[in-house]
Design a protein around this motif. Sequence first.
Motif, PDB file in Angstrom:
ATOM      1  N   ASN A  23     -61.577  63.900   2.617  1.00  0.00           N
ATOM      2  CA  ASN A  23     -61.263  62.574   3.470  1.00  0.00           C
ATOM      3  C   ASN A  23     -61.210  61.588   2.212  1.00  0.00           C
ATOM      4  O   ASN A  23     -60.500  60.924   2.081  1.00  0.00           O
ATOM      5  CB  ASN A  23     -62.235  62.151   4.386  1.00  0.00           C
ATOM      6  N   MET A  24     -62.327  61.636   1.413  1.00  0.00           N
ATOM      7  CA  MET A  24     -62.502  60.626   0.408  1.00  0.00           C
ATOM      8  C   MET A  24     -61.271  60.887  -0.752  1.00  0.00           C
ATOM      9  O   MET A  24     -60.826  59.986  -1.189  1.00  0.00           O
ATOM     10  CB  MET A  24     -63.703  60.972  -0.676  1.00  0.00           C
ATOM     11  N   ASP A  26     -58.278  61.832   0.215  1.00  0.00           N
ATOM     12  CA  ASP A  26     -56.948  61.248   1.098  1.00  0.00           C
ATOM     13  C   ASP A  26     -57.053  59.936   0.485  1.00  0.00           C
ATOM     14  O   ASP A  26     -56.120  59.134   0.498  1.00  0.00           O
ATOM     15  CB  ASP A  26     -57.188  61.786   2.373  1.00  0.00           C
ATOM     16  N   ARG A  27     -58.292  59.277   0.942  1.00  0.00           N
ATOM     17  CA  ARG A  27     -58.340  57.719   0.862  1.00  0.00           C
ATOM     18  C   ARG A  27     -57.927  57.287  -0.506  1.00  0.00           C
ATOM     19  O   ARG A  27     -57.219  56.205  -0.857  1.00  0.00           O
ATOM     20  CB  ARG A  27     -59.630  57.193   1.170  1.00  0.00           C
ATOM     21  N   GLU A  28     -58.702  58.211  -1.753  1.00  0.00           N
ATOM     22  CA  GLU A  28     -58.307  57.406  -3.258  1.00  0.00           C
ATOM     23  C   GLU A  28     -56.708  57.887  -3.604  1.00  0.00           C
ATOM     24  O   GLU A  28     -56.284  56.890  -4.176  1.00  0.00           O
ATOM     25  CB  GLU A  28     -59.330  58.340  -3.996  1.00  0.00           C
ATOM     26  N   ASN A  31     -54.246  55.057  -2.400  1.00  0.00           N
ATOM     27  CA  ASN A  31     -54.510  53.817  -3.063  1.00  0.00           C
ATOM     28  C   ASN A  31     -53.986  53.989  -4.371  1.00  0.00           C
ATOM     29  O   ASN A  31     -54.246  52.858  -5.230  1.00  0.00           O
ATOM     30  CB  ASN A  31     -55.970  53.124  -2.604  1.00  0.00           C
TER      31      ASN A  31
END
Length: 165
Positions: A23-24, A26-28, A31
């Motif tokens: 999940n981390m 995907d978020r990074e 962005n």
Amino acid sequence: MAKEHSFDISAKIDIQNFKNAINMVDREVANRYDFKGTTYEVSFKEKEKLLVLIASSDNKIDALKDIVVAKFLKQGLSSKVLEELRVEDSSGNNRKMTFKVVDYIESKEAKKITAEIKKMKLKVNAQIEGDAIRVKGAKLDDLQKVMQEIRSGEWEAPLVFENMR
């Protein structure tokens, strides 16, 4: 009569930490400037124990892999958790990288680990029990020496020391 102590050596991974790392990632990636406007996908197939990365080019897939490894390390997981299976072309001019999630110790490597423990000439007993190695001994100091020695070695599986009693 002295009390016997023991611990287990296994390669289990904390699946929740694994999912958090994904999940981390995907978020990074969402962005990051270098991924703006490009297609990418990070998917974890839990039943098959596969991690699939899809990106628009070889550079992007390598960058995606680096991000995944960095997030695993941040979550306390070893980079040895992933074993690269293949890199292939995917639909839409994309590249696809497939990894197998390693959460076991192969029997050949388990035998090497027990042989290494026996070479130490300490008063401990190492037995292979299923997908783990149980190390027993009367002295906690001997068990800690075994842990230290095995940690310092180079092993293919991501070793975890647990159930210290």
